[in-house]
Scaffold this active site. Structure first.
Site, PDB file in Angstrom:
ATOM      1  CG  HIS A   1       1.621   1.226   5.926  1.00  0.00           C
ATOM      2  ND1 HIS A   1       1.665   1.520   4.579  1.00  0.00           N
ATOM      3  CD2 HIS A   1       1.982  -0.078   6.039  1.00  0.00           C
ATOM      4  CE1 HIS A   1       2.036   0.444   3.911  1.00  0.00           C
ATOM      5  NE2 HIS A   1       2.243  -0.545   4.772  1.00  0.00           N
TER       6      HIS A   1
ATOM      7  CB  VAL B   1      -0.941   0.012   1.229  1.00  0.00           C
ATOM      8  CG1 VAL B   1      -1.784   1.274   1.229  1.00  0.00           C
ATOM      9  CG2 VAL B   1      -1.850  -1.224   1.233  1.00  0.00           C
TER      10      VAL B   1
END
Ligand code: 5GP
Ligand code: ZN
Length: 113
Positions: free
Chosen positions: A98, A94
């Site tokens: 993160h 992704v």
């Protein structure tokens, strides 16, 4: 819009464990440990390579959020692991930066096979 931006906008559901104006933390949909949380900036920054000088405070803040989550979940003393993947060889899937937060069992040594 990326999947994490959709979670930030509450257009996709997530089990949110922390939120403020800059950061969100939620349970990973496919946990790799008993506790697997993703901590993200609300700002869409794709990878570590895209971090700029003006993100310093944000990144520091994310670590303080991780510390807070560890305490709230009662794993601060036992321990936990924070991990960031960058780009293809780093295993990033992704492209919205993160911080993986793993805990809940002895995680063992970091092995990159
Ligand atoms: P990466 O490989 O990019 O470092 O990690 C992406 C992580 O996001 C994976 O652990 C994956 O399970 C998680 N993930 C992907 N899509 C979703 C989603 O829609 N919701 C949640 N909660 N986690 C997701
Ligand atoms: Zn995004």
């Amino acid at each position: 819009m990326c999947v994490f931006c959709k979670i930030v906008k509450k257009e996709l559901p997530a089990k949110i464990v922390y939120e403020d104006d800059k950061v969100m933390a939620f349970h990973d949909i496919n946990p790799q440990a008993p506790i697997h949380i993703l901590i993200i900036p609300k700002e869409h920054i794709e990878t570590v390579n895209d971090l700029q000088e003006n993100h310093k405070e944000l990144i520091g803040h994310i670590f303080l959020v991780a510390k807070k989550i560890a305490k709230e979940l009662g794993v601060d003393e036992k321990g936990y692991r924070i991990l960031i993947n960058c780009n293809k060889d780093g295993g990033q899937e992704v492209y919205h930066i993160h911080f993986h937060f793993f805990a809940g069992k002895p995680l063992g040594p970091m092995i990159c096979k």
